[in-house]
Design an enzyme around this catalytic site. Sequence first.
Site, PDB file in Angstrom:
ATOM      1  N   ALA A   1       0.654  -1.237  -0.049  1.00 53.38           N
ATOM      2  CA  ALA A   1      -0.026  -0.163   0.103  1.00 53.38           C
ATOM      3  C   ALA A   1       0.930   1.311  -0.080  1.00 53.38           C
ATOM      4  CB  ALA A   1      -0.809   0.002   1.179  1.00 53.38           C
ATOM      5  N   TYR A   2       2.050   1.240   0.856  1.00 55.39           N
ATOM      6  CA  TYR A   2       2.872   2.213   0.961  1.00 55.39           C
ATOM      7  C   TYR A   2       3.572   2.521  -0.599  1.00 55.39           C
ATOM      8  CZ  TYR A   2       6.709   5.136   2.845  1.00 55.39           C
ATOM      9  OH  TYR A   2       7.745   6.151   3.136  1.00 55.39           O
ATOM     10  N   SER A   3       4.045   1.564  -0.952  1.00 51.09           N
ATOM     11  CA  SER A   3       4.906   1.514  -2.332  1.00 51.09           C
ATOM     12  C   SER A   3       4.294   2.144  -3.460  1.00 51.09           C
ATOM     13  CB  SER A   3       5.715   0.189  -2.492  1.00 51.09           C
ATOM     14  OG  SER A   3       6.441   0.034  -1.270  1.00 51.09           O
TER      15      SER A   3
ATOM     16  N   LYS B   1       3.407   5.719  -3.135  1.00 50.65           N
ATOM     17  CA  LYS B   1       4.473   6.515  -3.159  1.00 50.65           C
ATOM     18  C   LYS B   1       5.067   6.543  -4.599  1.00 50.65           C
ATOM     19  CE  LYS B   1       5.545   8.266   0.772  1.00 50.65           C
ATOM     20  NZ  LYS B   1       6.053   9.709   0.942  1.00 50.65           N
TER      21      LYS B   1
END
Length: 688
Positions: free
Chosen positions: A577-579, A582
């Site tokens: 979810a972060y990658s 980003k």
Amino acid sequence: MQSRWSDAEAQGLTGLDLLVYQSRLIGAEPALVLWGGGNTSLKVAEEDFRGREVKVLRVKGSGSDLRTAKASDFPGVRLEDVLPLFERQDMADEEMVDYLAHCLLGPGSLRPSIETLLHAFLPQASVAHTHADAILSLTNTRNPQEGLQRVYGNDVAVVAYRRPGFLLSKEVAQAALRHPSARGVVLLNHGLVTWGSTPKASYDAHIQLVTQAEEYVQKRAAGRVVFGPTRHAPLPPEERRQVAAAVAPGLRGLLSPPASGRLLLQFDDCAEVHAFAGSKRARELSELGAATPDHLLSTKRTPLLVDVADPSNIGDLLRALEEGVHQYAEAYAGWFRSHRRGQEEMRDAFPRVVLVPGLGMWAAGRDARAIQVVSDIYHHTIAIMAGAQAVDEYATLTLEDAYDAEYWPLELYKLTLLPPEKELSRRVALVTGAARGIGRAIARRFVQEGAHVVLADINEEGVRAAAEEMTAEHGAGRCFGLPLDVTSPQAVAAAFQQAVLAFGGLDILVSNAGVAPAGTLDQLELGQWKQSLAVNATGHFLVGREAVRIMRRQGLGGSLVFVATKNATTPGRGFGAYSAAKAAEVQLARVLAVENGSYGIRSNVINPDAVFQESGLWSQQLKEERAQAHGVPASELEEFYRKRNLLQVYITPRDVAEVALFLASDRSAKTTGSMLPVDGGLPEAFPR
Ligand code: ZN
């Protein structure tokens, strides 16, 4: 005016210490002096460097401020060397400055005030001189003698306007000599001088004479509409702020051509401003000029007043501001040319005060302090004009006297005492996620480099504390903190509006706020995915969009710095979810670069890795999850990250802040669309 003197506080103070005490009391009263105005002195016996007793004039040093007076602000001047000058007919300014330098008791002291001789030539021990509002209301009229006679009878001597210097000093002393019973000397269009055998005596005389003037002005003002009938009622408060925020960047662009440097603007819509700017007489009165010579250097001779039928019409207002600034600059240059005496160089031709009836006022300056000076002075100018209108009709320095005041080398000398400008001076930055870690370090670095910074964070308490800490270190007005949820378009718009009202525009955005939900995609909750996209992708879109809107209106270019992550190029297991979000941030930054290059707006990305110090991102849970993903104990995670990079270094918020400074500043003026890792060197994450 209330006396601030306290015998209890003054008890035990003598000589220079008592002078400092008296000076601070005068400096504490803005209706007497503002920002370095006025001066005080005391004649004392001291020992020189060889132990001989000499008579010394302790007098305020040039560029110091009575409000914050301290002993070292009062250079000692040997009276024995100075007094023979009274016999001279005249003395040029430069010669006087040179001569006084030879009379200093201590080498390396401050340059004594340009009004030193005025203090020296009066025989009394203590002398106080201010530019009191009420005195200026009496003297800045068509017929000052009449008002002064009514207030003081024969209690004061009066000296015609003359620029400070040798002749004025001599005339003041002569007037006092001719009039031995006088309690003070009034200097037309300038201020008041009082004296006494002690600092208390000269202070008391000052307060008494000013109080008499105040009471007279108040009596005359009762029931009068001093500025004539209202022409423009103020727009409703919320509308004023919206209109001001919409036009301020454009106005800032007009006032900030490359040749003279950027100005910052502060919007002000208080009641006194409306009462004046919205009145029938505002234009005519504002064009008469500044009330006293030392105001000119800060506010210029006149403000720019831009009058439109409907100030809520943003398009009309912007066109009128453009026309107004253009005309102002032409008139200023014409005034300069027709009065220029020698080799003076023209200062920038732009106003420092902009009045829009119905809307409010902008004060302009190179930094928060300069703006505060301009704002304070203009507020007092309005009060002085109101007083003068109550007494008679406001009148002030001639065009020629005003020129001589603004281009007086001894006054311009004060400008050379200002601290040198830093790399981000005159720049406005907004940093999101600024309560902790990387965002806070970047904000601090920018403030250190002279920028004016808005710190924004969802953690309101944290971001206000961060801003307070930086303010304590670097001075009032340089930064402020505000709560911001970057996922809310309304909140983002409101935060940028606050930034624009406080500083006039925006030069740098650091979009840094982020969250780091962890978990493998097969297990990830939809809510976590959505939250990561909301903050780590949509949040950057919302602040980036708002920033470029302001920067385009301003027309001064700009720099967008997006703090992404090493994961944007090298995704990590359990960090989907972060990658993914980003990676969207990075692509957003690049499209902003593509779309805004023709406006001189640059957009770049920083990819930090494993910044633990003071981090708001690295919760204990995240540490444990990442440790698990890498197959190491949580206690060894930081060490694991250090050993994994080529340089084998820990990455700190300061390391990221240095790169942010590079990308925000003109050092990277020709770099846009780039991605710069701050990760100690990770070959798999090399941008390609
Ligand atoms: Zn003065």
